[in-house]
Design an enzyme around this catalytic site. Structure first.
Site, PDB file in Angstrom:
ATOM      1  N   VAL A   1       9.481   0.450   6.074  1.00  0.00           N
ATOM      2  CA  VAL A   1       9.712  -0.821   6.779  1.00  0.00           C
ATOM      3  C   VAL A   1       8.431  -1.632   6.627  1.00  0.00           C
ATOM      4  O   VAL A   1       7.343  -1.098   6.821  1.00  0.00           O
ATOM      5  CB  VAL A   1      10.041  -0.566   8.272  1.00  0.00           C
ATOM      6  CG1 VAL A   1      10.109  -1.874   9.054  1.00  0.00           C
ATOM      7  CG2 VAL A   1      11.358   0.197   8.401  1.00  0.00           C
TER       8      VAL A   1
ATOM      9  N   ASN B   1       8.130   0.653  15.254  1.00  0.00           N
ATOM     10  CA  ASN B   1       9.547   0.723  14.841  1.00  0.00           C
ATOM     11  C   ASN B   1      10.393  -0.450  15.316  1.00  0.00           C
ATOM     12  O   ASN B   1      11.623  -0.380  15.294  1.00  0.00           O
ATOM     13  CB  ASN B   1      10.202   2.037  15.311  1.00  0.00           C
ATOM     14  CG  ASN B   1       9.572   3.249  14.671  1.00  0.00           C
ATOM     15  OD1 ASN B   1       9.375   3.272  13.461  1.00  0.00           O
ATOM     16  ND2 ASN B   1       9.220   4.236  15.463  1.00  0.00           N
TER      17      ASN B   1
ATOM     18  N   GLN C   1       5.749   4.940   7.042  1.00  0.00           N
ATOM     19  CA  GLN C   1       6.908   4.564   7.855  1.00  0.00           C
ATOM     20  C   GLN C   1       6.934   3.058   8.101  1.00  0.00           C
ATOM     21  O   GLN C   1       7.506   2.316   7.325  1.00  0.00           O
ATOM     22  CB  GLN C   1       6.905   5.352   9.163  1.00  0.00           C
ATOM     23  CG  GLN C   1       8.244   5.370   9.866  1.00  0.00           C
ATOM     24  CD  GLN C   1       8.385   6.555  10.806  1.00  0.00           C
ATOM     25  OE1 GLN C   1       7.573   7.479  10.820  1.00  0.00           O
ATOM     26  NE2 GLN C   1       9.433   6.551  11.596  1.00  0.00           N
ATOM     27  N   ASP C   2       6.282   2.590   9.163  1.00  0.00           N
ATOM     28  CA  ASP C   2       6.181   1.136   9.334  1.00  0.00           C
ATOM     29  C   ASP C   2       4.718   0.761   9.535  1.00  0.00           C
ATOM     30  O   ASP C   2       3.874   1.623   9.734  1.00  0.00           O
ATOM     31  CB  ASP C   2       7.100   0.605  10.453  1.00  0.00           C
ATOM     32  CG  ASP C   2       6.716   1.061  11.848  1.00  0.00           C
ATOM     33  OD1 ASP C   2       5.948   2.042  11.962  1.00  0.00           O
ATOM     34  OD2 ASP C   2       7.173   0.448  12.817  1.00  0.00           O
ATOM     35  N   PRO C   3       4.380  -0.524   9.438  1.00  0.00           N
ATOM     36  CA  PRO C   3       2.969  -0.925   9.471  1.00  0.00           C
ATOM     37  C   PRO C   3       2.307  -0.595  10.811  1.00  0.00           C
ATOM     38  O   PRO C   3       2.971  -0.467  11.843  1.00  0.00           O
ATOM     39  CB  PRO C   3       3.027  -2.439   9.265  1.00  0.00           C
ATOM     40  CG  PRO C   3       4.356  -2.710   8.637  1.00  0.00           C
ATOM     41  CD  PRO C   3       5.270  -1.671   9.187  1.00  0.00           C
TER      42      PRO C   3
END
Length: 225
Positions: free
Chosen positions: A125, A134, A64-66
């Site tokens: 992302v 997020n 998803q995101d880091p």
């Protein structure tokens, strides 16, 4: 940033860097890096694409995101830098790997060995503010990483997409080429792993597919550091 892509992703993704959404994203990131603590470091943003070229991609593990904690993220989904405690989802990934292959759980979460064998560890992302999950959602990265998936979908040589959880599975609509393979389950997060991640055998499924295609299998064992 486009100069960072030194392999075959460069010409494929070059047009993206000229588009308005990316120009807006670049301006946003410039301000963010100047005014906040952002992960990963600028030079690590595109590491997934650096380590795993377009032609060499065999498997995609979509994140998803880091990670948004200090010194965790380094541009590869699920992976953390050496010396950093293994996060809970990755620990569950290791537990499943132990159950499948008998590998000991390593003392680190550094997954570069996978990336170098053709496992594209791609987040949807690619940047995040420290401590704010997020926080860079909806700023343009999704357009960019969707294009990465679309380019792989256009490839004749099959790719195995591992989609864990609803966020990753939402990208299934981009994978329309029937020569590609999709392996999916719930996310390895402690919140969901017992509802179908444990026992799903993703790693051996990948290697069975690769062996049937006459491709070298992935050595999933991560060494201790």
């Amino acid at each position: 940033m486009e100069n960072i892509l030194q392999n075959d992703w460069g010409p494929l993704l070059g047009p993206e860097f000229e588009k308005e959404y990316y120009q807006n994203l670049a301006n946003f990131l410039k301000e963010e890096y100047e005014e906040h603590v952002i992960y990963p470091k600028v030079e690590d943003i595109f590491n997934a694409l650096q380590y795993t070229s377009y032609e060499n991609t065999k498997v995609v593990i979509l994140g998803q995101d880091p990670y948004h904690g200090p010194n965790q993220a380094h541009g590869l989904s699920f992976s953390v830098q050496p010396g950093i405690k293994t996060p809970p989802s990755l620990l569950n990934m290791y537990k499943e790997l132990r159950d499948e292959y008998g590998y000991e759980i390593p003392n680190n979460g550094y997954l570069v060995k996978w990336a170098e064998q053709g496992v594209l560890l791609l987040n949807t992302v690619l940047t995040v503010r420290q401590g704010e999950a997020n926080s860079h959602k909806g700023k343009g990265w999704e357009h960019f990483t969707d294009r990465v998936i679309e380019l792989l979908n256009e490839r004749e040589k099959p790719v195995i997409f591992i989609l864990w959880g609803r966020h990753a599975q939402a990208k299934k609509k981009l994978i329309t080429n029937t020569s590609h393979r999709i392996i999916e389950s719930v996310h390895p997060s402690p919140l969901s792993a017992r509802r179908g991640f444990f026992g799903s055998k993703p790693y051996s499924k990948v290697n069975t597919i690769l062996a049937n295609m006459g491709e070298r299998e992935i050595d999933w064992e991560i060494p201790n550091l």
